[in-house]
Design a protein around this motif. Structure first.
Motif, mmCIF file in Angstrom:
data_model
loop_
_atom_site.group_PDB
_atom_site.id
_atom_site.type_symbol
_atom_site.label_atom_id
_atom_site.label_comp_id
_atom_site.label_asym_id
_atom_site.label_seq_id
_atom_site.Cartn_x
_atom_site.Cartn_y
_atom_site.Cartn_z
ATOM 1 N N GLY A 194 11.369 11.021 -15.106
ATOM 2 C CA GLY A 194 10.048 10.417 -15.202
ATOM 3 C C GLY A 194 9.209 10.537 -13.945
ATOM 4 N N ARG A 195 9.809 11.042 -12.861
ATOM 5 C CA ARG A 195 9.059 11.249 -11.624
ATOM 6 C C ARG A 195 8.271 12.561 -11.649
ATOM 7 N N LEU A 196 8.515 13.391 -12.651
ATOM 8 C CA LEU A 196 7.695 14.586 -12.812
ATOM 9 C C LEU A 196 6.255 14.165 -13.067
ATOM 10 N N CYS A 197 5.330 14.997 -12.667
ATOM 11 C CA CYS A 197 3.924 14.684 -12.912
ATOM 12 C C CYS A 197 3.686 14.536 -14.422
ATOM 13 N N PRO A 198 2.886 13.557 -14.825
ATOM 14 C CA PRO A 198 2.680 13.271 -16.255
ATOM 15 C C PRO A 198 2.275 14.491 -17.073
ATOM 16 N N GLU A 199 1.432 15.347 -16.502
ATOM 17 C CA GLU A 199 1.008 16.521 -17.273
ATOM 18 C C GLU A 199 2.165 17.475 -17.525
ATOM 19 N N ILE A 200 3.125 17.537 -16.580
ATOM 20 C CA ILE A 200 4.296 18.398 -16.775
ATOM 21 C C ILE A 200 5.179 17.837 -17.876
ATOM 22 N N ILE A 201 5.372 16.511 -17.872
ATOM 23 C CA ILE A 201 6.167 15.868 -18.922
ATOM 24 C C ILE A 201 5.540 16.132 -20.282
ATOM 25 N N ASP A 202 4.227 15.991 -20.372
ATOM 26 C CA ASP A 202 3.534 16.240 -21.647
ATOM 27 C C ASP A 202 3.693 17.696 -22.080
ATOM 28 N N GLN A 203 3.617 18.610 -21.128
ATOM 29 C CA GLN A 203 3.767 20.032 -21.445
ATOM 30 C C GLN A 203 5.174 20.341 -21.954
ATOM 31 N N ILE A 204 6.183 19.753 -21.317
ATOM 32 C CA ILE A 204 7.567 19.972 -21.745
ATOM 33 C C ILE A 204 7.789 19.399 -23.139
ATOM 34 N N GLN A 205 7.314 18.170 -23.364
ATOM 35 C CA GLN A 205 7.481 17.561 -24.691
ATOM 36 C C GLN A 205 6.785 18.389 -25.762
ATOM 37 N N ASN A 206 5.597 18.860 -25.471
ATOM 38 C CA ASN A 206 4.856 19.666 -26.439
ATOM 39 C C ASN A 206 5.577 20.983 -26.734
ATOM 40 N N SER B 245 0.833 -1.209 0.000
ATOM 41 C CA SER B 245 0.000 0.000 0.000
ATOM 42 C C SER B 245 0.862 1.251 0.000
ATOM 43 N N THR B 246 2.012 1.181 0.721
ATOM 44 C CA THR B 246 2.935 2.320 0.737
ATOM 45 C C THR B 246 3.517 2.549 -0.641
ATOM 46 N N THR B 247 3.871 1.434 -1.337
ATOM 47 C CA THR B 247 4.429 1.540 -2.680
ATOM 48 C C THR B 247 3.445 2.191 -3.627
ATOM 49 N N GLN C 140 1.824 6.922 -6.654
ATOM 50 C CA GLN C 140 0.807 7.877 -7.055
ATOM 51 C C GLN C 140 1.286 9.318 -6.906
ATOM 52 N N GLU C 141 2.297 9.528 -6.092
ATOM 53 C CA GLU C 141 2.853 10.862 -5.935
ATOM 54 C C GLU C 141 3.741 11.182 -7.122
ATOM 55 N N CYS C 142 3.855 12.433 -7.466
ATOM 56 C CA CYS C 142 4.748 12.825 -8.554
ATOM 57 C C CYS C 142 5.388 14.161 -8.208
ATOM 58 N N LYS C 143 6.461 14.436 -8.896
ATOM 59 C CA LYS C 143 7.243 15.641 -8.616
ATOM 60 C C LYS C 143 6.645 16.836 -9.352
#
Length: 300
Positions: free
Chosen positions: A244-256, A21-23, A28-31
């Protein structure tokens, strides 16, 4: 004894469930940093004024709504260490230095690379070659001619300036570099290797095609000043990599931000300054060729 064993098993099961559960909670947390730190391996461009990168920085700022700090490195290794330590969130690596970094942190993720213009030695597209060059007036016309000479490499973590020479080129000559040449030296950069050949500091050097173009564009030499004695297969351009620990939306924004850079006049000027037509999306699998080369070197 059976009761004790049962209790131990129950405790163990409870611990495993707690750990699981801790894992999940950690996963679920992101940077989500307030500032995105950005770094690039040392190249001809990174030795110029940082204003060259301002359009790219501005695009990332606009896409993410975050400030961007540029970290100027001293070597390929310093970019790897900065990303592995979590100090840098976004970095441009060499293909080989990326494989080294990603092997230590599987969370690193490739998002894009340059599609280069056709140049003097550089071919059009998101790939490049390592070339072994000598001065055109050196009299060297074959690989046999350069046996026992001084060869220049760039950096231990360089793909075209170290990995390919030690894996692909050594298969051609049937010997290790240290056995074939009288001396092997590291110059510290592709442009420095190109200049070292012209100035006679080394007899031959391995240089990336797009980096050798930089030497010509600076007016230090011309194509006629070099003779190419060996070329490598095409390999993918330097990858831009995110944590890859950045929040997914941030990664998508950077790639875009990278993929749409050419939509603005400022962005197009930046691309012209680095002799590229655009950024293209890339994945980790695109660098498997480098991973295979590293595995071959490690097995030697």
């Amino acid at each position: 004894m059976k009761i004790l064993t049962k209790k131990v098993r129950l405790v163990a099961a409870a611990l495993l469930m707690s750990a699981a559960s801790t894992t999940v909670a950690v996963a679920q947390e992101c940077k989500n940093p307030d500032v995105i730190r950005f770094s690039m391996i040392p190249t001809e461009e990174t030795t110029q004024e940082l204003s060259l990168y301002q359009p790219l920085v501005n695009q990332i700022k606009a896409a993410t709504g975050k400030n961007v700090e540029f970290f100027l490195p001293t070597s390929y290794a310093s970019v790897v260490e900065a990303m592995l330590g979590g100090f840098v969130d976004l970095g441009m690596h060499g293909p080989y230095s990326y494989i080294i970094a990603q092997g230590n942190d599987p969370e690193l993720r490739v998002i894009a690379t340059y599609a280069k213009h056709k140049g003097h030695f550089q071919e059009e597209g998101p790939g490049y070659k390592a070339v072994l060059v000598a001065r055109a007036d050196s009299g060297y016309t074959s690989l046999e001619d350069i046996k026992g000479t001084v060869v220049g490499l760039t950096d231990p973590a360089s793909t075209s300036g170290n990995l390919l020479p030690r894996v692909a080129f050594t298969k051609v000559i049937g010997a290790d570099l240290e056995d074939y040449f009288s001396r092997v030296v590291y110059t510290g950069g592709h442009d420095l290797s190109g200049v070292a050949v012209i100035e006679g500091q080394v007899d031959v050097a391995f240089v990336a095609t797009h980096r050798l173009d930089n030497v010509l564009d600076r007016g230090i030499a011309s194509m006629e000043d070099y003779v190419v004695l060996w070329s490598s297969p095409v390999i993918p351009q330097d990858p831009f990599v995110v944590n890859g620990r950045l929040c997914p939306e941030i990664i998508d924004q950077i790639q875009n931000a990278f993929l749409t850079l050419g939509d603005s006049e400022e962005g197009r000027q930046y691309l012209e300054n680095v002799n590229a037509s655009k950024f293209v999306a890339m994945t980790d699998a695109d660098y498997d060729i480098i991973r295979d080369l590293k595995a071959a070197q490690d097995a030697q």
